[in-house]
Design an enzyme around this catalytic site. Structure first.
Site, mmCIF file in Angstrom:
data_model
loop_
_atom_site.group_PDB
_atom_site.id
_atom_site.type_symbol
_atom_site.label_atom_id
_atom_site.label_comp_id
_atom_site.label_asym_id
_atom_site.label_seq_id
_atom_site.Cartn_x
_atom_site.Cartn_y
_atom_site.Cartn_z
ATOM 1 N N ASN A 7 -13.717 19.582 -26.029
ATOM 2 C CA ASN A 7 -13.912 19.040 -24.594
ATOM 3 C C ASN A 7 -12.770 18.249 -24.571
ATOM 4 O O ASN A 7 -12.356 17.236 -24.932
ATOM 5 C CB ASN A 7 -15.200 18.228 -25.204
ATOM 6 C CG ASN A 7 -15.642 17.668 -24.060
ATOM 7 O OD1 ASN A 7 -15.110 17.495 -23.076
ATOM 8 N ND2 ASN A 7 -16.814 16.884 -23.810
ATOM 9 N N ARG A 90 -15.926 23.452 -23.740
ATOM 10 C CA ARG A 90 -16.823 22.934 -22.621
ATOM 11 C C ARG A 90 -16.223 22.726 -21.200
ATOM 12 O O ARG A 90 -14.909 22.247 -21.278
ATOM 13 C CB ARG A 90 -17.170 21.175 -22.935
ATOM 14 C CG ARG A 90 -17.952 20.722 -21.677
ATOM 15 C CD ARG A 90 -18.159 19.222 -22.013
ATOM 16 N NE ARG A 90 -19.022 18.464 -20.876
ATOM 17 C CZ ARG A 90 -18.867 17.546 -20.527
ATOM 18 N NH1 ARG A 90 -17.765 16.712 -21.046
ATOM 19 N NH2 ARG A 90 -19.645 17.190 -19.344
ATOM 20 N N HIS A 179 -24.053 17.946 -16.753
ATOM 21 C CA HIS A 179 -24.461 17.743 -18.199
ATOM 22 C C HIS A 179 -25.440 18.813 -18.460
ATOM 23 O O HIS A 179 -26.420 18.367 -19.360
ATOM 24 C CB HIS A 179 -25.294 16.348 -18.130
ATOM 25 C CG HIS A 179 -24.107 15.309 -17.761
ATOM 26 N ND1 HIS A 179 -24.725 13.992 -16.896
ATOM 27 C CD2 HIS A 179 -22.949 14.771 -18.283
ATOM 28 C CE1 HIS A 179 -23.648 13.224 -16.929
ATOM 29 N NE2 HIS A 179 -22.749 13.511 -17.798
ATOM 30 N N ARG A 238 -18.898 5.484 -10.990
ATOM 31 C CA ARG A 238 -19.277 6.229 -9.870
ATOM 32 C C ARG A 238 -20.463 5.534 -9.249
ATOM 33 O O ARG A 238 -21.645 5.175 -9.692
ATOM 34 C CB ARG A 238 -19.455 7.659 -10.205
ATOM 35 C CG ARG A 238 -18.382 8.727 -10.419
ATOM 36 C CD ARG A 238 -18.725 9.838 -11.384
ATOM 37 N NE ARG A 238 -18.439 9.877 -12.523
ATOM 38 C CZ ARG A 238 -18.844 10.797 -13.081
ATOM 39 N NH1 ARG A 238 -19.492 12.080 -12.702
ATOM 40 N NH2 ARG A 238 -18.693 10.923 -14.504
ATOM 41 N N GLU A 381 -24.231 17.758 -27.825
ATOM 42 C CA GLU A 381 -23.533 19.056 -26.906
ATOM 43 C C GLU A 381 -22.880 19.918 -27.867
ATOM 44 O O GLU A 381 -22.802 20.942 -27.283
ATOM 45 C CB GLU A 381 -22.885 18.395 -25.808
ATOM 46 C CG GLU A 381 -23.505 17.467 -24.753
ATOM 47 C CD GLU A 381 -22.906 16.513 -23.817
ATOM 48 O OE1 GLU A 381 -22.379 15.614 -24.386
ATOM 49 O OE2 GLU A 381 -22.706 16.915 -22.502
#
Ligand code: ADP
Length: 393
Positions: A7, A90, A179, A238, A381
């Site tokens: 990742n 990923r 996600h 964000r 993940e």
């Protein structure tokens, strides 16, 4: 078979070496602050747990360091590069092109590059990770797992914007969702734990990026992030949902340039903009001392999540379970409590003692009599990516 999960972020490389099908983690690590003299290099195996601070000038050096650690005669877990069969990456944005896990070819790399315009903070680094992995592990198959793939099942009524049709048909302007690997993993865990045949679940991923998904019978049917990972919930830096007219106001009336607006909304807003702090642990600590900005930011964050829970319950015409996951969802009893307060109309009531109990396992934190189950499910993940890559082998 050993699968190396990569990742690669803007200044970090997270990696895990997983043996499949046993799902055994043989080694894992995280290299952070790449580009600085004070990069941290964490490495963990069954018998080693180290952390070094050193110069890692770029991602290439980071990759070399990772490979050296994995193959180190004393601390390593593999003899040579041939011991890695697959490197699974990923990749954040797969657009409309990739609805599934994919073997990486030149064409796939070109497409990931092309999609960088939609995820400039993520895709270029994911691609760099792929190129470096091809160099470092030339005998391994390279596979991409896309964050957007799980959301391909969203119906058109959920993913299309109310814009002129040609923007959807000719320019792929729509909500993609992100996600996905995490939402898929935790929703499957919840369905299996609760032994549900047909299911209506809301999964809430709260990390640095935050998103929420309506999952009907194991499939994503609506999701808070949109064309890019900017929309929806309040995140670390964000803003999430805003009225888009604000952008024009900032440019036309307050003298902002477009790049400045972009940086404002994606890097300086959210919890950081509201409190000056990015890490929720610091925000919670300051809120406990009575800091009004931090208290309000936590309330705003929870309020946004509550509204999405209401919307998705309506969208699915019911709700069996809500699932909290990722750094904040798994660890912050405060935020879980704020989200679940005054939600009994929807059948959501928390058990305060269960909510406060600390555990790294999957667990129920709702009151026993509540109609809707409330679960905390640690996301994984990397394991989900390994499973998907193994499925392709
Ligand atoms: P990423 O999106 O980078 O994968 P994570 O899932 O690791 O992020 O989540 C990071 C967030 O989780 C940070 O805001 C951090 O403050 C928060 N977090 C981690 N542990 C705790 C905790 N014990 N209590 C509250 N927040 C926590």
């Amino acid at each position: 078979m050993n699968i190396l999960i990569i990742n690669a972020g803007s200044s970090s490389i997270k990696y895990q070496l997983i043996q499949m099908p046993s799902e055994l983690i043989i080694g894992k690590g995280l290299i952070e602050r790449i580009g600085s003299e004070n990069a941290t290099v964490k490495y963990k195996t069954k018998s080693v747990d180290t952390e070094e601070v050193m110069l890692i000038p770029n991602h290439s050096a980071g990759f070399k360091k990772m490979a050296t650690l994995l193959m180190d005669p004393d601390q390593g877990v593999i003899a040579n590069v041939n011991d890695i069969s697959i490197v699974a990456h990923r990749v954040v944005h797969g657009g409309n092109t990739f609805s599934d896990t994919t073997e990486i070819t030149q064409e796939v790399k070109d497409k990931i590059k092309e999609l960088s315009i939609l995820a400039p903070l993520h895709n270029p680094h994911n691609l760099e990770g792929i190129l470096l992995a091809e160099e470092a592990f030339p005998t391994a198959r390279q596979i991409a797992v896309f964050d957007t793939a799980f959301h391909q099942s969203m119906p058109v009524k959920a993913k299309k914007y109310a814009l002129p049709n040609e923007l959807y048909t000719d320019h792929r302007i729509q909500a993609f969702g992100f996600h996905g690997t995490s939402h898929k993993y935790v929703s499957e865990k919840a369905i299996s734990l609760l032994k549900l045949k047909s299911s209506k679940i809301i999964t809430i991923h709260l990390g640095h990026g935050c998103s929420i998904t309506a999952v009907r019978d194991g499939k994503s049917v609506d999701h808070s992030m949109g064309f890019t990972p900017a929309n929806g919930l309040i995140m670390g830096s964000r803003s999430g949902d805003i009225d888009h007219s604000l952008i024009f106001y900032l440019v036309n009336n307050l003298g902002y340039g477009m790049e400045e607006v972009n940086a404002l909304l994606s890097k300086k807003s959210g919890m950081l903009g509201l409190t000056g702090l990015r890490d929720l642990r610091d925000i919670e600590a300051k809120a406990k001392t009575g800091n009004k900005e931090c208290i309000l930011a936590l309330e705003m964050n929870a309020y946004r999540i509550k509204k999405y829970i209401g919307a998705y319950t309506a969208a699915m015409n019911g709700l069996d379970a809500i699932v909290f996951t990722a750094g904040i969802g798994e660890n912050s009893s405060t935020l879980r409590s704020l989200v679940c307060t005054d939600m009994d109309y929807l059948g959501i009531t928390l058990d305060p003692a269960k909510n406060e109990s600390k555990s790294s396992n999957i667990r129920e934190v709702g009151s026993t009599e509540a109609k809707v189950k409330i679960l905390v499910v640690p996301t994984n993940e990397e394991l989900e990516i390994a499973k998907q890559a193994f499925g392709l082998s």
